[in-house]
Every structure is written in structure tokens, then in C-alpha cells.
Design an enzyme around this catalytic site. Structure first.
Site, short mmCIF file in Angstrom:
data_model
loop_
_atom_site.label_atom_id
_atom_site.label_comp_id
_atom_site.label_asym_id
_atom_site.label_seq_id
_atom_site.Cartn_x
_atom_site.Cartn_y
_atom_site.Cartn_z
N THR A 36 0.85 -1.19 0.00
CA THR A 36 0.00 0.00 0.00
C THR A 36 0.89 1.24 0.00
OG1 THR A 36 -1.73 -1.14 1.20
CG2 THR A 36 -1.60 1.22 1.59
N ARG A 67 -15.09 -6.04 0.19
CA ARG A 67 -14.39 -5.76 1.46
C ARG A 67 -13.70 -4.38 1.40
NH1 ARG A 67 -8.79 -4.55 2.86
NH2 ARG A 67 -8.44 -5.24 4.98
N GLY A 105 -11.02 -1.87 3.48
CA GLY A 105 -10.01 -1.88 4.53
C GLY A 105 -9.96 -0.58 5.30
N ASP A 106 -8.85 -0.36 6.00
CA ASP A 106 -8.70 0.83 6.85
C ASP A 106 -8.34 2.08 6.06
OD1 ASP A 106 -6.23 -0.52 6.32
OD2 ASP A 106 -5.27 0.87 7.70
N THR A 126 -0.56 1.24 7.18
CA THR A 126 -0.49 0.11 6.27
C THR A 126 -0.40 -1.18 7.07
OG1 THR A 126 0.79 -1.00 4.55
CG2 THR A 126 2.01 0.49 5.99
N GLY A 127 -1.11 -2.19 6.63
CA GLY A 127 -1.09 -3.46 7.35
C GLY A 127 -2.44 -4.13 7.30
N GLY A 159 -5.81 -4.39 7.67
CA GLY A 159 -6.76 -3.32 7.86
C GLY A 159 -7.82 -3.55 8.93
N1 ASP Z 1 -4.23 -1.68 5.04
C1 ASP Z 1 -4.58 -2.19 3.74
C2 ASP Z 1 -5.94 -2.86 3.83
O1 ASP Z 1 -6.20 -3.53 4.82
C3 ASP Z 1 -3.60 -3.15 3.17
C4 ASP Z 1 -2.14 -2.84 3.36
O2 ASP Z 1 -1.78 -1.79 3.87
O3 ASP Z 1 -1.30 -3.68 2.95
O4 ASP Z 1 -6.69 -2.77 2.91
#
Ligand code: ASP
Length: 337
Positions: free
Chosen positions: A187, A215, A217-218, A238-239, A241
Site C-alpha cells: 500500500t 471488502r 479496509g482501513d 499500512t497493514g 486493515g
Molecule cells: N491496510 C490495507 C488494507 O487492509 C492493506 C495494506 O496496507 O497492505 O486494505
């Protein structure tokens, strides 16, 4: 006359207070995603490409901020560049859903007046961050999703593409296999502080590999993956979500900073290493406070990241970049035009 003098003195005092409170001219932090990057850090092909992309992104942002440009313009330019770069999980190069479709999320927030815009689940908007900005500036709403967001983006004159535009040889391979978790792209996000003391934050993503249809995400959720407030910080996450949403990570950080008087590093460290670790919420964040102080913690093996900080009266900015734990210094701020 007396009233005029009084107002002038007030404005002068305000100006003085402001220039004392901002310790730097400008600052910028970028991420290109967090995750299992232990192999990537030493990958002779991929690592130099990622470092070069981070370096270019810093130059793009600094080119705007050093000339007195706005934080929001720097964020838009950097995130658009990263969306167009197939190395990252945003725009071209985005990851795929379980159905093999590209569904993109993005958000932007401006710290001055808390103006925010987001799009979720868009499949045909070339640069979702520009659509998020259009939602912020040209609509009375904060978030638009799916078809409605796509109609709105087209109405705003933004470039639309076929869903297959987002594919790369690498992501097409994933559609076939839908498995290589460790091979995922990252991301992207950017936070900036400009010379007028305004913060801005932007995040753009294709989401999690193999996510279910619909879906979200965050990243596009204001307060979860993206937040900016001139009174505290600008944050982009990032991570995984789902964890970032439940912990309202971006707002949580700003709240700890503002109400507990924690430093940005303390607040960011607490959330990433205590709150998220306690639940195996994998990932990281980048954050900048109103004084240009920087935090870039992650609890995964790596996070692609880069920062620059231009101290007042310093001849050049301090620039750093990293994929794994170690940070490298980059040459200074002679902007290449
Ligand atoms: N945070 C993002 C999500 O959950 C994905 C990511 O940052 O790798 O959509």
C-alpha cells in the site's frame, strides 16, 4: 483606529507563536507498505527499484514543499506517482480480490479544517487518490463507494480505465495462483507538513490479497488508516486493515498525542507495538506532528518508507529511507528539475 491596532498586534502575536511552534520549514514521510519484507530488503533486483521509487517520491514532494506549495498538493503528487508505479499495491500494481478483480480504496485528509474525502471499492478510476480529493473538495460527502464513486469521478473529469489496466505480469500471476502472501506489493501513503504549518495525509491501496468482493479496509476510513489535524498529527497506516479499523489507529494516535501529551514517537510506538501486537495486527504507520517530528514504527519484518525533514535555516533537508529495520541516509535537497 485603536481596534485596527489591536487586531494587528493580535495577528503579529499569532504569527510569532506559529513560527516558534513549527521547528522546521517542511517535512514529508512516505510509505510503500508494510509486511514480510525480510527477503525483499536483500533482493538485488527489487530493493534498488524500491529505493529509487522512494527517492523519486521524496524529490516530487520536496519540489512542491520547498517552493512554498501546500501539504495537500505534495500528498496528491506523491501518492499519484506511487499509484502509477507498478511496484506498489495502489493503482497499477494493486493486489487482487478472491475473484481476480482490482478494487481500490483511497483517502485524503487536510489538517487545517479537517476536510476529508475517500473512495472505496473503485474498479475503473485510474488514480483513486484524485477521486478521494474530488470527494473532499467537490462533494458534500466524505466517502463514496463502488459505482457511485466511479460515476462521480467520471463526472469530475478524472481519467477512467478498464479494470485490466491495474494488472501487471506479477499480479496476473497472482490471479492464477492467489497464494504468494510473501510476494505482495505494498500500500502507499504520504503525510506532509508545509511551510504554512498545514498537515495533510493520504493513503491508497488495492487492499489485502484475496479479499472478499466488497471488502473495505482501513485506508479509506477516516480515523482508521488516514487522519490529519493541524492541532496534532497527520497519519497514514499500512497493514492488516481489520485491526487498524478496530483500533481506530490514525485517530487513536492523534488523540494520545493531544490528550495524553505523548510525543508522536511514544503514541505511535504504543499503538503499533502494544495495542496491535497484542492481537497480531500486523503492519505499521507513518506520522508527522505539527512541529515536523516524525514516527515510522512497524511490527512486521519491514515497511518500505522514506522521510525528509528541512530544519529552519538548514542548507538542505535530512532524508532517510528503509525497507527493513535499518534506515539509510540519502543525499540532500538539490531538487532536480
Ligand atoms: N491496510 C490495507 C488494507 O487492509 C492493506 C495494506 O496496507 O497492505 O486494505
Amino acid at each position: 483606529m485603536t481596534k485596527h491596532l489591536f487586531l494587528t498586534v493580535l495577528l503579529m502575536l499569532f504569527g510569532i507563536t506559529r513560527s516558534y511552534s513549527q521547528a522546521c520549514d517542511y517535512a514529508l514521510v512516505i510509505h510503500g507498505g508494510a509486511g514480510n519484507l525480510s527477503a525483499t530488503e536483500d533482493d538485488p533486483v527489487r530493493a534498488p527499484l524500491l529505493y529509487a521509487a522512494m527517492d523519486s517520491a521524496l524529490w516530487i514532494g520536496e519540489g512542491i514543499l520547498s517552493k512554498g506549495g501546500k501539504a495537500e498538493q505534495a500528498v496528491l503528487a506523491v501518492v499519484t506517482y506511487l499509484e502509477n508505479n507498478p511496484l506498489f499495491n495502489a493503482g497499477k500494481g494493486a493486489t487482487v480480490t478472491a475473484d481476480g478483480v482490482f478494487e481500490l480504496d483511497a483517502a485524503i485528509m487536510l489538517g487545517k479544517d479537517l476536510i476529508a474525502g475517500a473512495v472505496a471499492g473503485v474498479t475503473t478510476v485510474k488514480n483513486p487518490i484524485l477521486a478521494a480529493y474530488a470527494v473532499a473538495r467537490q462533494s458534500p460527502h466524505v466517502m463514496l463507494s463502488g459505482k457511485g464513486a466511479e460515476y462521480f469521478a467520471a463526472e469530475q473529469g478524472l481519467e477512467t480505465v478498464d479494470n485490466s489496466y491495474f494488472a501487471t505480469p506479477r499480479t496476473l500471476e497472482w490471479i492464477e495462483q492467489l497464494k504468494k502472501e510473501s510476494a505482495k506489493n505494498g500500500t502507499v501513503g504520504c503525510v506532509a507538513l508545509d511551510q504554512s504549518g498545514n498537515l495533510a495525509s493520504g493513503t491508497s491501496t488495492g487492499g489485502m490479497l484475496r479479499k472478499r468482493w466488497g471488502r473495505i479496509g482501513d485506508a479509506p476510513i477516516i480515523g482508521a488508516g488516514t487522519y490529519a489535524d493541524n492541532r496534532s498529527c497527520a497519519v497514514s497506516c499500512t497493514g492488516h486493515g481489520e485491526y487498524f479499523i478496530r483500533h481506530a489507529v490514525a485517530f487513536n494516535l492523534c488523540a494520545r498525542y493531544k490528550y495524553l501529551n505523548e510525543t508522536i514517537q511514544q503514541a505511535a510506538h504504543h499503538i503499533i507495538h502494544h495495542e496491535l501486537n497484542a492481537e497480531a495486527g500486523n503492519g505499521g504507520l507513518i506520522a508527522l506532528d505539527k512541529n515536523g517530528r516524525i514516527a515510522m514504527p512497524f511490527n512486521s519484518t519491514g515497511m518500505i518508507r522514506a522521510s525528509l525533514y528541512k530544519e529552519k535555516n538548514a542548507p538542505e533537508s535530512i532524508r532517510q529511507t528503509g525497507i527493513g529495520k535499518t534506515l539509510k541516509s540519502l543525499p540532500g535537497n538539490l531538487f532536480r528539475e
